[in-house]
Scaffold this active site. Structure first.
Site, PDB file in Angstrom:
ATOM      1  N   GLU A   1       0.797  -1.225   0.000  1.00 25.18           N
ATOM      2  CA  GLU A   1       0.000   0.000   0.000  1.00 25.18           C
ATOM      3  C   GLU A   1       0.829   1.274   0.000  1.00 25.18           C
ATOM      4  O   GLU A   1       0.539   2.221  -0.730  1.00 25.18           O
ATOM      5  CB  GLU A   1      -0.972   0.018   1.193  1.00 25.18           C
ATOM      6  CG  GLU A   1      -2.167  -0.919   1.062  1.00 25.18           C
ATOM      7  CD  GLU A   1      -1.880  -2.334   1.531  1.00 25.18           C
ATOM      8  OE1 GLU A   1      -0.751  -2.610   1.998  1.00 25.18           O
ATOM      9  OE2 GLU A   1      -2.783  -3.189   1.439  1.00 25.18           O
TER      10      GLU A   1
ATOM     11  N   HIS B   1     -10.556  -4.982  10.770  1.00 28.71           N
ATOM     12  CA  HIS B   1     -11.240  -4.862   9.470  1.00 28.71           C
ATOM     13  C   HIS B   1     -12.568  -4.121   9.584  1.00 28.71           C
ATOM     14  O   HIS B   1     -13.452  -4.326   8.759  1.00 28.71           O
ATOM     15  CB  HIS B   1     -11.505  -6.251   8.871  1.00 28.71           C
ATOM     16  CG  HIS B   1     -10.363  -6.817   8.096  1.00 28.71           C
ATOM     17  ND1 HIS B   1      -9.194  -7.240   8.698  1.00 28.71           N
ATOM     18  CD2 HIS B   1     -10.182  -7.027   6.770  1.00 28.71           C
ATOM     19  CE1 HIS B   1      -8.368  -7.708   7.764  1.00 28.71           C
ATOM     20  NE2 HIS B   1      -8.943  -7.586   6.596  1.00 28.71           N
TER      21      HIS B   1
END
Lengths: 333, 337
Positions: A65, A134
């Site tokens: 990322e 998450h």
């Protein structure tokens, strides 16, 4: 509006339309992210785009990322218009150095010599029993940073119109979707219907209390509004849509009329979106308020896995109903 | 006449001037700092001039260059106006970045110098992105991204090695190994001290050269950019060099061994190159003296210009936060009622 345009479109497909139209319109636009090409994206937002635009413009990246976000920022400095998909907001934390230290500062720090016309899309939110790592809502992290623009669409129409605006904007735009909204259907605009940043929208007019909510919380607030209406209480639900820029005029105008405000925010309560909005409203509306501003937030805990705990942590319509009743002094029976 | 490294006499004279300008400019900047006219950090690259100038001299004018916060030399070697660079160090309105960036954040985009950055390793993905844009647009530009030995231990740099190797991007990873990450020696920080070998794992051709020898640097970077331009592949060049001063002006430099410092000073890149120029009759002693005098005047003029330049108007504090500003109050970001 043609019949086709009036047909309800899912939020994920509205985003897909925006991407497709902007890819077709401007050759400088390209997409990159994890599993967005061959796999169509983790949430299928980029479905079919690889076949239509090819691997040069719809790029699968390694799981890296910071690296690919930074690479896209560099490409944007050269004048391209990358649209980065971060699979979920939880993973953007790995790229925060690139976003905060580079994307947000390059235009200012170098005296306006280079702009960074990048869009970084990602879904946030909880509610799917994915536990702590998450299920986060980090809108406030980005809204804190000068140099970024922060957009949180709640409807398919906004998802499409705001994404198109974001892609054409010359600044770095953080575009935060919500995992719970991808299947939400509604009308969308056509290829030329752009929705400007900095315009809040009234989702439901009312007179007794202003309820400010964004992203998935708009729908929670609207459910609460239905329930309250059955008790004779009409709340005005307002969706800011963008936090940088923020349309404080519309929010404050409503609060001055109703004298009451409740802010519903899926993020944590401490120093976040609801705290920031409340400060703005106290500064702008103090003399009009009949009660302290109410807030409904995610519980101040990492998101738990167990279904009952998760539901208890997330703002529910009943929480909003209770907050409004408390705010207008009617209490809960 | 030309040398083994392919430098013509005119190039060699330009390189010498550029190295000497950087040396004298930074010595002057050091004086300005001591006089209290430069704030914040001031990281000097004195001793590293061959690495900087050799690299830039091997690049095409439109090849994008990115760098660390030790980048006065890169800006000057790229042709930035010494007046504007010094004015930026002094935080004046005539500065290269309007007084917003300071010593660590110089940019001269017109000259394809895409900036100095303050986060170790953080600029490397930007250099990769500039390479990505070159390939996307099918220009034949090559992006050169310079970073230090310290940055090679940052995860994001390894991520960039991987993507460059994976996608065959036209980038040169240029490791300016001055052997210290602030005060920590390479041996204390790196499991493998031949830093260029990190690229072996990604299939990226890499080699190490003497970073105190401007012609060796130029030759290596010329080959690296050739590979990127003609074959479309990334490369890595490690330049072994030494900075004479501490990490920044606020570092008294007590950690490094005096004998070590002296040993490297004996290999001073400017003195060494001066001998080459005289030995190969590229310049006479008079030529060199005249060039040095000319550079002195440029540096003095830059300082005088900067000192006499106006401060940045406070009214401009919030200008340029956004390219497409949305209101007059970028600080709060709110449309005030």
């Amino acid at each position: 509006m043609s019949t086709d345009a009036a047909k309800p479109v899912a939020y994920r497909d509205a985003l897909n339309q925006a991407l497709r139209e902007e890819l077709a319109r401007d050759p400088d636009v390209f997409l990159l992210g994890e599993d967005i090409a061959g796999f169509d994206g983790a949430f299928k937002v980029t479905r079919g785009l690889l076949a239509e635009f090819g691997p040069e413009r719809v790029v699968d990246t390694p799981i890296t990322e910071a690296g690919f976000t930074g690479m896209a920022i560099g490409a944007a400095m050269a004048g391209l218009r990358p649209v980065v998909e971060i699979m979920t907001v939880n993973f953007v934390i790995l790229a925060m150095d690139q976003i905060v230290n580079n994307a947000a500062k390059i235009h200012y720090m170098f005296g306006g010599q280079a702009s960074v016309p990048i869009v970084i899309r990602m879904p946030g939110g909880g509610g799917h029993q994915l536990s702590s790592q998450h299920s986060q809502t980090l809108d406030a992290w980005f809204a804190h940073v000068p140099g970024l623009k922060v957009v949180c669409p709640s409807t398919p129409e906004d998802a499409k119109g705001l994404l198109k605006t974001a892609i054409r904007d010359d600044d770095p735009v953080i575009f935060i979707e919500n995992e719970g909204l991808y299947g939400k259907k509604g009308p969308v605009g056509g290829p030329d219907d752009l929705i400007p940043f900095g315009q809040a929208v009234v989702r439901r007019p009312g007179t007794h209390c202003t309820v400010i909510a964004h992203s998935r919380m708009v729908w929670v607030a609207l459910q609460a509004a239905e329930e309250l209406a059955s008790q004779g209480i009409e709340v005005e639900v307002i969706d800011p849509r963008t936090f940088r820029p923020l349309d404080l005029d519309t929010l404050a105008g409503s609060v001055r009329r109703t004298g009451h405000a409740v802010i519903v925010d899926e993020g944590w309560p401490e120093y976040g979106i609801s705290a920031g909005l409340a400060t703005h409203l106290y500064e702008a509306c103090f003399d009009w308020l009949d009660a302290p501003i109410g807030r409904v937030n995610c519980a101040d805990v990492p998101m738990p896995y167990a279904k009952n705990l998760e539901q208890a942590a997330l703002p529910q319509p009943a929480d909003v109903v209770a907050a409004v009743l408390a705010n207008i002094g009617r209490g809960v029976a | 006449m030309s040398t083994a490294a392919g430098a013509e006499a005119a190039d060699m004279r330009d390189m010498f001037r550029s190295m000497y300008l950087i040396r004298r400019f930074e010595e002057k900047a050091s004086e300005e700092y001591m006089a209290g006219r430069i704030g914040g950090f001031l990281h000097l690259a004195i001793g590293e001039e061959a690495a900087v100038v050799g690299t830039v001299s091997a690049m095409r004018a439109d090849d994008p260059l990115t760098s660390t916060y030790r980048e006065h030399g890169q800006a000057l070697a790229r042709g930035a106006d010494p007046r504007a660079v010094m004015a930026e160090l002094l935080g004046r309105s005539t500065g290269l970045c309007g007084g917003r960036g300071g010593s660590m954040h110089l940019m001269d985009k017109e000259r394809s110098f895409y900036g100095g950055y303050g986060i170790v390793g953080g600029s490397v993905p930007l250099g990769l992105g500039l390479a990505y844009a070159a390939r996307y647009r099918k220009t034949d530009q090559v992006s050169v991204t310079m970073f230090g030995d310290g940055a090679t231990n940052q995860g994001v740099v390894a991520e960039c090695f991987n993507m460059a190797g994976l996608w065959d991007l036209p980038v040169v990873f240029l490791i300016l190994n001055n052997q210290y990450g602030m005060g920590t020696s390479l041996g204390h920080a790196a499991a493998e001290e031949d830093l260029y070998t990190r690229c072996n794992a990604y299939g990226i051709p890499a080699w190490k050269v003497d970073g105190m020898d401007v012609l060796a640097v130029r030759g290596a970077v010329a080959e690296a950019t050739r590979i990127a331009r003609e074959e479309g592949n990334p490369t890595c060049v490690e330049l072994l060099a030494y900075r004479y001063r501490g990490h920044s002006m606020s570092d008294p430099d007590t950690v490094r061994d005096a004998e070590e410092k002296e040993r490297w000073r004996l290999r001073d890149p400017i003195i060494t190159f001066e001998r080459v120029l005289l030995g190969e009759a590229v310049m006479t002693a008079d030529d060199i003296a005249a060039m040095k005098a000319e550079v002195e005047a440029v540096v003095e003029d830059a300082a005088a210009f900067a000192e006499s330049s106006p401060e940045v108007p406070v009214a401009e504090l919030a200008d340029d936060v956004y390219a497409n500003p949305f209101n007059d109050d970028a600080r709060g970001g709110a449309l005030m009622p």
